[in-house]
Design a protein around this motif. Structure first.
Motif, PDB file in Angstrom:
ATOM      1  N   LEU A  53       0.819  -1.210   0.000  1.00 19.71           N
ATOM      2  CA  LEU A  53       0.000   0.000   0.000  1.00 19.71           C
ATOM      3  C   LEU A  53       0.850   1.257   0.000  1.00 19.71           C
ATOM      4  CD1 LEU A  53      -2.665  -1.209   2.535  1.00 19.71           C
ATOM      5  CD2 LEU A  53      -3.231  -0.279   0.285  1.00 19.71           C
ATOM      6  N   GLY A  57      -2.595   4.816   2.004  1.00 12.92           N
ATOM      7  CA  GLY A  57      -3.539   3.740   1.757  1.00 12.92           C
ATOM      8  C   GLY A  57      -4.462   3.952   0.583  1.00 12.92           C
ATOM      9  N   GLY A 349      -5.220  -2.560   5.064  1.00  9.20           N
ATOM     10  CA  GLY A 349      -5.343  -1.109   4.971  1.00  9.20           C
ATOM     11  C   GLY A 349      -6.613  -0.633   5.649  1.00  9.20           C
TER      12      GLY A 349
END
Length: 351
Positions: A53, A57, A349
């Motif tokens: 990520l 995010g 995430g």
């Protein structure tokens, strides 16, 4: 009462599309049980076997583990990941891993035995052309698996100063930085035991110890890490299994408890998770035992952000299995699984 992994958290699953996988899958994570609920998938990129990520995010980076390897960026704000731009060729074969480092994404290219650096643009997407490639050199004693270099992982060290690449073909770990043009530049190479086949590395939370899982000898090499000098020094080696394996066994992944008390590894073929306890400094892992991985061929082992749930990506049986981690003993207890064909990676995430 024990807390979970946070309301509104998500998991992203990479998989092998050439083996029937769904590509990149987004799943909701139950904050209490760790259970996954699949929301949607995107199969536009072939074999997105490893994911990472962006810092905020909003973007998910994925390798395309193909002969003509590539890296791609997906937006994460919908129920399924959406491509942000066309994939960027990495000019190498079989990228298996990637990391964010110094405003770049770096890929470890297993087939070519190299590291590719791709700059990030101001909005976090990938530049259209890589900024450089570092070609690994060398070989190992295994007649089939080590005829040349095979970079299997690239990871940023906890200090953020260095990027570390683990090469299964050369039995070594390389410490690198980027030059002024953004190309990977070798700083130092550390040799491990010949024939061990190092695959992946994980750092102790204090940032001074690193653990290398060896695929070919199903062992764990404990190393001291000096972030000031960018130096890795092997200290000891431990077996992943309490006995000799009954058949083929290949170490695949190592993860460390965020409190520094436990360490877990996965072994394919034996299809088990091994639990180690760690001493106060993290230098002496002690094997406690093993538990079944909840499927067949655990390619990936991932810990939730809270450290309370452990996940296996069981590639050949086609499911992600999750476990509750006992806070006092570190023992994983299987809670459930979700079907997802040919999974290879799980990352977490908050969007």
């Amino acid at each position: 009462m024990a807390t979970g992994d946070g309301a509104g958290s998500y998991a992203y699953i990479g998989s092998f599309t050439t083996a029937g996988g769904l590509g990149v899958t987004k799943a909701a994570v139950d904050p209490g049980t760790g259970a996954l609920t699949v929301l949607g998938s995107n199969d536009e990129v072939a074999d997105p076997s490893y994911l990472a990520l962006s810092a905020d995010g909003a973007l998910l980076y994925a390798v395309s583990e193909a002969d003509q390897g590539a890296v791609a960026a997906f937006r994460t704000d919908g129920e399924k990941p959406e491509l942000a731009a066309p994939p960027v060729p990495v000019h190498a074969a079989g990228p298996t891993h990637l990391t964010r480092y110094a405003d770049h994404v770096l890929t470890a290219n297993y087939g070519s035995g190299s590291i590719t650096s791709v700059p990030l643009t101001a909005d976090g997407t990938l530049a259209a052309v890589p900024s450089g490639i570092l070609q690994h050199e060398g070989s190992g004693p295994h007649p089939r698996r080590q005829q040349g270099p095979h970079a299997h992982q690239v990871v940023t060290d906890p200090s953020g100063r260095w990027v570390v690449s683990v090469d299964l073909g050369t039995d070594s770990v390389r410490v690198c930085a980027l030059d002024a043009d953004g190309a990977p530049l070798l700083h130092r190479e550390t040799a491990l035991r010949p024939g061990s086949g190092p695959r992946h590395l994980a750092f102790h939370p204090e940032g001074r110890i690193a653990y290398v899982i060896n695929e070919l000898t199903t062992s764990l090499t404990v190393c001291r890490w000096n972030p000031e000098e960018g130096r890795l020094n092997p200290l000891s080696e431990a077996d992943l299994l309490p006995r000799a394996p009954a058949g083929d066994a290949l170490g695949s992944e190592v993860v460390v408890d965020p409190r520094g008390r436990f360490l877990w590894t996965a072994t394919r073929g034996e299809d088990v998770i091994s639990l180690f306890t760690l001493d106060a400094g993290g230098e002496r892992p002690t094997l406690v035992g093993t538990v079944p991985c909840g499927g067949h061929w655990p390619r990936e082992l991932a810990l939730s952000p809270s450290g309370r749930h452990l996940y296996t990506a069981n590639e050949r049986s086609g499911q992600i299995t999750w476990f509750a981690v006992d806070r006092e003993s570190g023992t994983p207890r299987q809670l459930g699984s979700v079907e997802t064909p040919a999974p290879s990676c799980v990352v977490f995430g908050d969007r």
